[in-house]
Design an enzyme around this catalytic site. Structure first.
Site, PDB file in Angstrom:
ATOM      1  N   ASP A 326       0.856  -1.187   0.000  1.00 45.13           N
ATOM      2  CA  ASP A 326       0.000   0.000   0.000  1.00 45.13           C
ATOM      3  C   ASP A 326       0.891   1.236   0.000  1.00 45.13           C
ATOM      4  OD1 ASP A 326      -2.467  -1.181   0.043  1.00 45.13           O
ATOM      5  OD2 ASP A 326      -2.573  -1.312   2.215  1.00 45.13           O
ATOM      6  N   ASP A 614      -4.809  -3.538   5.092  1.00 44.73           N
ATOM      7  CA  ASP A 614      -5.286  -3.136   6.423  1.00 44.73           C
ATOM      8  C   ASP A 614      -6.797  -3.241   6.571  1.00 44.73           C
ATOM      9  OD1 ASP A 614      -5.978  -1.071   4.767  1.00 44.73           O
ATOM     10  OD2 ASP A 614      -4.692   0.426   5.723  1.00 44.73           O
ATOM     11  N   ASP A 618      -9.334  -6.405   2.292  1.00 46.25           N
ATOM     12  CA  ASP A 618      -7.994  -6.850   1.913  1.00 46.25           C
ATOM     13  C   ASP A 618      -7.762  -8.302   2.321  1.00 46.25           C
ATOM     14  OD1 ASP A 618      -7.198  -4.429   0.816  1.00 46.25           O
ATOM     15  OD2 ASP A 618      -6.517  -3.637   2.738  1.00 46.25           O
TER      16      ASP A 618
END
Length: 884
Positions: A326, A614, A618
């Site tokens: 990310d 997170d 996901d």
């Protein structure tokens, strides 16, 4: 469906007065009845179940078989030793698994949010786990939603629900809304607030309608818990190794019997010999040593902010060839920061860590004043709450001694016109001495369209086309550098201005450019990853230009052609995307649903993929990735539960450090395994040659067990904690299909083992020759046989102990590594020699193992023979090339 009922109906159904809230006594009763508001994972195994699980391994089965056989023939000492090793290994596994779970529990306690609730007419802060259905929860900007709520009040309330829906833009909430359609999607349920989502703006109140596993997140957690776990490469290799050694042991036993029949030897004697060989073929200490090395590795990794949830996943890290990360918070600081501002006085850069700054000019002071007063975020003692963009604006003011507290005290807010996605503006009405001032911030083009004047050098002047072009040009320059641009304007009035008239005839002050800056240490980590043959990939919900700009700065990508958006990805077939993924380094505007597709595309090319995440959505990609990495700070409970590893600092650099640690741990395990197999092969060679050529047995089963379980174990553990190879991150990732015996390791094990076996037989021969006997002599006296076996016993132990020094590296000479760089190994060798001396010199042990003390000249001989494998191995390294 709660979203389909009015506020009044819900309050009536749950029997709650919103002004009073739940009585504390009733809340306690409900908590006792329904349990804490906490997501449940799979039921935890008790100690007995954990213990039994540790025993379910092929190598352990073989050892159980050996224990049964030794017991059957009356060698109960051997049985006790074997079972001791098996249960010691299981106990270590249980302890380490417990440790990992305890570490995770500690992390969960750290990240458990607090909740503001109304109980008995008082607003109190409680642990979110103590919430029950019917509780009235107060929501403010910056707070996490602690349970599923039906909103009963909302004022400009916006909630960021990407953890649940994947939608990065905050959702506007309306407590008064009612949705009759029972199929209304989660993202459209504007009168609901869901557990683990974040309030970014406004305020509200809601009544708890679901807790724990009955929440939307809880339902996803149930699905995840139903999924099975797969074996990692290390587990597969050890399982295969166990099977292979088991077959070898059975094959050797059968061969010994065949030879015994052909030679006409006593069958019972040969049966004992077969057991000796089977014991020699299997490194009994291997499972325990591997478990110890893994556990020590996990402990080391926890010190670098990586909590490993699944022990064998440590090894998988060493194979990682793609890191999908990310952007926000992992590659960047997750702190929107104003880096420059522009007024008619010119462009000014803002120092990242500046404090006590002075505005560049009077216009700049007005710009910051407007931006701070037109924000709802707070910033005190280095901590900001609220919308990240607004926090950045308030921090900008604080850096220039224009704190929000001071400004809001001097210029009280009287009214506001909240931001909405159509206007892309927000305005507030504040007191300005005896007059009033409207402060407006938002999209610059919208402000320029509504403005008629501009602030230039402290004077309000007409907004000419030239001034407009100037502002737009500066905004374009900021955008080209991937900065997010916000404009600011004001309007003075003699009387309060109604909200409908706030955004007319504005005076433009200027604009600011902000960005979520990269973490300072990440650039070096990305360079290290690339040197190690690992490809870093950025995945973000942010815009393509912003993502590519950050990627270029960090060294992840070099051009726009290496990026793709989620919508572009959707237009490609699976096959076309798989092919194109080879050259992609930035995935922008993607939802969590795209992540699974991205992981599978990279895996289709044989890559081992690490994926960070997170949010709840996901979780599927974390599960499907070879290493799922959850965020310890921003991560949801569900993402942590689906992961293999948790970063307690949410930092990309930690992933790279964890990969380096994983590579070193695997290399150390490999050293231990090759060392143990070399030692065991030496024992097999010595025994097998003796049987084949009708010589007396140079070693007894108890002597072999002593060396396997005691003498070998200490150096093997010390090799397992060998200091990391400094060049490990200059090599390509290991192929997960690569054999344990690749790069000459197998040949080294065979040569070392054969050499140890030959030297053991040579020592046995010399022990007999001292008394004038040969290997083929008949009726050798017991004291002569004891002397010869003692020499063979000491040489076997000595060669293995010294050989361990050479096993620290298959290619680098010991001098280059540093003789004293692993003091644990030197200590292990010293302990091994002392134990060996103790066994042959202490009468109790000497009688048990059928050995005797040696004279001084024999000690010189056995020590010289023991050093031969070490010397020859070190000489051979001088002519070997280290693999890349």
């Amino acid at each position: 469906m709660w979203f389909g009922k009015s506020v009044e109906a819900i309050l009536k159904e749950l029997k709650v007065n919103p002004v009073i809230g739940l009585p504390a006594a009733e809340a306690q009763e409900k908590l006792a009845q329904y349990g804490p508001n906490k997501l449940k994972g799979k039921p935890q195994k008790n100690l007995l179940e954990l213990f039994v699980a540790q025993l379910q391994d092929m190598l352990i089965y073989v050892l159980f078989g050996a224990a049964v056989i030794t017991l059957a023939v009356g060698e109960w000492v051997d049985t006790i030793i074997i079972l001791f090793v098996v249960f010691l290994n299981a106990a270590i596994g249980v302890i380490q698994e417990n440790k990992a779970e305890k570490a995770l529990e500690a992390l969960e306690k750290m990240t458990t949010p607090r909740a503001l609730v109304r109980r008995d007419e008082k607003i109190v802060e409680i642990n979110s786990e103590d919430l029950v259905v019917g509780d009235i929860v107060i929501l403010n900007a910056g707070s996490y939603v602690p349970a599923d709520l039906r909103l009963i009040e909302s004022a400009n309330l916006q909630i960021e629900e990407s953890a649940l829906t994947g939608e990065s833009v905050p959702t506007e909430k309306d407590a008064k809304a009612v949705f009759a359609d029972p199929r209304t999607p989660l993202g459209d349920q504007a009168n609901m607030a869901f557990m683990s989502t974040l309030v970014t703006y406004g305020r509200g109140e809601g009544i708890v309608v679901a807790t724990a596993m009955e929440t939307q997140i809880g339902m996803i957690a149930k699905i995840l818990d139903a999924e099975g776990d797969s074996l990692t490469p290390l587990q597969k290799r050890l399982e295969e190794l166990g099977k292979t050694l088991g077959y070898i042991a059975m094959g050797i036993t059968a061969l010994i019997f065949l030879i015994a029949v052909v030679q006409g030897r006593p069958l019972f004697e040969m049966f004992l010999t077969a057991i000796s060989l089977a014991v020699a073929a299997i490194p009994e200490g291997l499972p325990a040593i591997v478990a110890i090395v893994l556990a020590l590795g996990v402990t080391r990794m926890s010190k670098i902010n990586a909590i490993v949830r699944k022990l064998p996943a440590v090894e998988t890290l060493g194979c990682v060839s793609i890191i999908c990360s990310d952007k926000t918070g992992t590659l960047t600081q997750n702190k929107m920061t104003v880096v420059e501002y522009y007024t008619a006085g010119g462009m000014v850069a803002v120092p990242h860590d500046g404090e006590g700054l002075a505005p560049a000019n009077p216009d700049a002071a007005e710009l910051m004043k407007t931006l701070v007063l037109c924000s709802d975020a707070t910033y005190e003692n280095g901590e900001g709450t609220g919308d990240p963009t607004e926090v950045a604006l308030v921090v900008l003011g604080a850096k220039h001694e224009l704190t929000r507290k001071a400004l809001t005290t001097a210029h009280k807010r009287l009214d506001e016109k909240p931001f909405d996605s159509d206007r892309k503006l927000m305005s507030t009405l504040n007191q300005e001495g005896t007059r009033y001032r409207v402060h407006t911030k938002g999209a610059l083009d919208n402000i320029l369209r509504l403005a008629t004047t501009a602030l230039v050098n402290g004077q309000v002047v007409p907004l000419t086309q030239a001034l407009k072009d100037d502002y737009l040009k500066m905004a374009e320059q900021m955008s080209d550098r991937a900065l997010r641009v916000l404009g600011a304007a004001f309007k003075d009035a003699d009387a309060p201005v109604p909200a409908a008239d706030m955004e007319t005839n504005l005076t433009v002050i200027g604009l600011v450019g902000m960005i979520d800056p990269p973490r300072l240490e990440v650039k070096d980590s990305i360079a290290n990853a690339k040197r190690a043959g690992i490809t870093p990939v950025m995945i973000t919900g942010d815009h393509k230009n912003t993502a590519v700009a950050i990627a270029k700065e960090l060294g992840i990508a070099s051009s726009m052609s290496e990026s793709i958006t989620g919508s572009e990805l959707d237009q490609l077939s699976d096959e076309a995307f798989r092919e194109r993924s080879r050259n992609l380094r930035v995935f922008a505007r993607v939802s969590p649903e795209h992540k699974v597709k991205i992981v599978q595309a990279f895996q289709s090319h044989g890559n081992i993929v690490s994926m960070t995440g997170d949010g709840v959505n996901d979780a599927p990609s974390l599960k499907i990735a070879d290493i799922g990495v959850a965020m310890g700070i921003t991560g949801t409970d569900v993402s942590k539960g689906a992961s293999d590893m948790i970063l307690t600092d949410d930092n990309f650099t930690t992933i790279v450090h964890a990969i380096e640690e994983g590579r070193n741990i695997y290399n150390n395990i490999k050293k231990s395994v090759i060392f143990l197999l070399s030692c065991n092969l030496g024992e097999v060679v010595a025994i097998f040659c003796a049987v084949l050529f009708s010589w007396p047995l140079p070693l007894l089963a108890t002597q072999i067990l002593w060396i396997n379980l005691v003498t070998d174990s200490f150096p093997a553990i010390a090799l397992g904690i060998d200091p990391g190879d400094k060049d490990v991150m200059r090599k390509k990732p290991r192929d997960p299909k690569e054999s344990f015996f690749a790069h000459g390791a197998g040949a080294r094990a065979v040569i070392g083992g054969v050499l140890i076996g030959i030297l053991t037989l040579l020592a046995f021969y010399l022990g007999l020759a001292e008394y004038g006997y040969s290997l083929s002599a008949d009726d050798i006296p017991d004291h002569v046989m004891t002397n010869a076996r003692t020499m063979a016993f000491v040489v076997l132990a000595g060669t293995q102990l010294f050989f361990s020094l050479s096993m620290r590296s298959l290619h680098k000479p010991l001098i280059k590594l540093g003789v004293f760089s692993n003091l644990y190994l030197l200590g292990a060798i010293a302990i091994g020699l002392i134990l060996q001396l103790g066994v042959i010199s202490i009468p109790l042990f000497a009688n048990a193992f059928k050995v005797q003390n040696l004279p001084v000249h024999d000690w010189g001989l056995v020590l010289a023979l023991s050093a031969v494998p070490l010397v020859l191995n070190e000489i051979s390294k001088l002519f070997m090339k280290e693999p890349e």
